[in-house]
Structure formats: structure tokens, C-alpha cells
Design a protein around this motif. Sequence first.
Motif, short mmCIF file in Angstrom:
data_model
loop_
_atom_site.label_atom_id
_atom_site.label_comp_id
_atom_site.label_asym_id
_atom_site.label_seq_id
_atom_site.Cartn_x
_atom_site.Cartn_y
_atom_site.Cartn_z
N TYR A 1 59.90 47.21 -94.49
CA TYR A 1 60.52 45.98 -94.02
C TYR A 1 61.56 45.46 -95.01
CZ TYR A 1 56.88 46.09 -90.49
OH TYR A 1 56.07 46.47 -89.45
N ILE B 1 59.61 36.54 -88.59
CA ILE B 1 59.22 36.91 -87.22
C ILE B 1 58.35 38.16 -87.22
CG2 ILE B 1 60.08 37.70 -84.99
CD1 ILE B 1 62.53 35.90 -85.44
N THR B 2 58.72 39.14 -88.03
CA THR B 2 57.95 40.38 -88.11
C THR B 2 56.52 40.10 -88.57
OG1 THR B 2 59.92 41.69 -88.61
CG2 THR B 2 57.80 42.64 -89.20
N THR B 3 56.39 39.25 -89.57
CA THR B 3 55.06 38.93 -90.11
C THR B 3 54.19 38.21 -89.09
OG1 THR B 3 56.01 38.75 -92.34
CG2 THR B 3 53.83 37.79 -91.99
N HIS B 4 54.75 37.23 -88.41
CA HIS B 4 53.97 36.42 -87.47
C HIS B 4 53.66 37.18 -86.18
CE1 HIS B 4 53.74 32.44 -89.40
NE2 HIS B 4 54.83 32.83 -90.02
N ARG B 5 54.44 38.16 -85.84
CA ARG B 5 54.15 38.94 -84.64
C ARG B 5 53.02 39.93 -84.86
NH1 ARG B 5 59.88 40.68 -81.71
NH2 ARG B 5 60.33 38.64 -80.77
N ARG B 6 52.65 40.16 -86.10
CA ARG B 6 51.58 41.11 -86.42
C ARG B 6 50.47 40.43 -87.22
NH1 ARG B 6 56.36 43.76 -86.17
NH2 ARG B 6 56.41 45.84 -85.22
N LYS B 7 50.00 39.31 -86.69
CA LYS B 7 48.97 38.55 -87.39
C LYS B 7 47.67 39.34 -87.53
CE LYS B 7 50.58 33.89 -86.24
NZ LYS B 7 50.24 32.59 -85.59
N GLU B 8 47.41 40.21 -86.56
CA GLU B 8 46.17 40.99 -86.64
C GLU B 8 46.22 41.99 -87.79
OE1 GLU B 8 49.16 43.23 -84.38
OE2 GLU B 8 48.37 41.18 -84.25
N ARG B 9 47.41 42.41 -88.17
CA ARG B 9 47.56 43.33 -89.30
C ARG B 9 47.68 42.55 -90.60
NH1 ARG B 9 52.37 47.54 -88.99
NH2 ARG B 9 50.90 48.50 -87.52
N GLN C 1 47.36 34.02 -91.34
CA GLN C 1 46.57 33.13 -90.51
C GLN C 1 46.07 31.94 -91.33
OE1 GLN C 1 43.49 35.33 -88.48
NE2 GLN C 1 44.86 36.97 -87.86
#
Length: 206
Positions: free
Chosen positions: A39, A90-98, A103
Motif C-alpha cells: 500500500y 479508505i483502504t484501511t477502513h474497507r478492510r476492518k476485518e483484516r 476498530q
Amino acid sequence: EAVIAYGTAYIRIITIASFGIFGEIIFERLLQSTGRTIYTLVTQGTGAVLNIIFDPILIFGLFGLPRMEVAGAAVATVLSRYVELAIIVITTHRRKERYTFIQGAYSTFRVPGPLFKAVIKMGSPLLFNEALWSIGMSTLTAIYSLCGLTVVSALSINSTISNLFNVVFMSMGTAVSVMVGQALGADDYDRARSTAWKLAAFGVAG
């Protein structure tokens, strides 16, 4: 006087980019600590391309835009930095499960005392080192500026070429910090020590 005037105009605008730079660095370091260094390439690569595109447009006033000269270069940098920040956030928040660390990250900005002391203790040498580097480069730039616009322009070109080579060593440094940091985080000191020595040898040999 011309150099001072141009420099003042540039600094006044580029200061706005500092917030975008700080935010981008924070998120990039968070993702790098998880091993996701791709990233950094994407965000900084996108920012560099946009900066190259925006520079001539704003400096020379292409496509009907006003000619801004040095101020245009600063505005181009500001725009590219905030685009980089937007991409990484945006990249970080779209992959909250990862990236579970995001959170509840904004629920409080309170920093525990022991953590604050640990950061200050570990970060102070780095801060001092970066401060010395900044002072040295500022002093050199101030000296060169007394020699006229031609010398300043030559210095800018030289810095650009030098950065093309320096980025290799900076990237290696980031890779070392990520790999060794992950080993230390796992309390695997033998692997951390082995990785550090191997990468140091590789860097010297390269």
C-alpha cells in the motif's frame, strides 16, 4: 530577494500539506507493521504521478487555469498528498476485518502514561537524529540560495536524481524495520537478530 519571495510563497502553501503527510505516514506505518508494504507503493506511486501531472498544469496555467508558477508547484504537492491520505484511509477502513486495530481507534485519543513514556524514550533519539538532518539540510539550502537561482535550480535537479537512488536504501530500511519488528513482537529474539544481520549484510553487499 527573488529566492526568498518564491520560498516564502511555497512554504506558506506547502504547510497545508503537513496534515496530509502526517496522516498518511501514520496509516502507512500501521499497515507496514502488518507486513502490507504494497500500500505504500500504491499510495506514494499514485501521489508521485499526480504531482507530475499537476505540476505543469498549475505552474504554467494550462487548460485555462491561472499561471501560478512556484505557488502552483506547492498546490500540486498539497493535492497529491491529500489524495495519498484518502487512498490509505479508505483502504484501511474497507478492510476492518483484516486490520482489526482500526476498530474503535477513534473512540478515545487518550494515551496511557506508561505508553507515552515508552514512546518518548524510544523516539527521542530518532527525533534528535531527524532534527539534526533537517537543520543540516536547511543550512545547506540557505547557503546555496545566496548563490542565485541557477545554483538553487541545479540543487533541486541534483536532489531529484539523488532521491532515485536513495529510495532503494530507504525501502530496504523499511523492510528491515517491518521484518525485525514482527519478530520482536512475537518475542522471537533469535529470528530478529538473525534477520537484522542478514539484511544488514545484504545492504552492505548491495
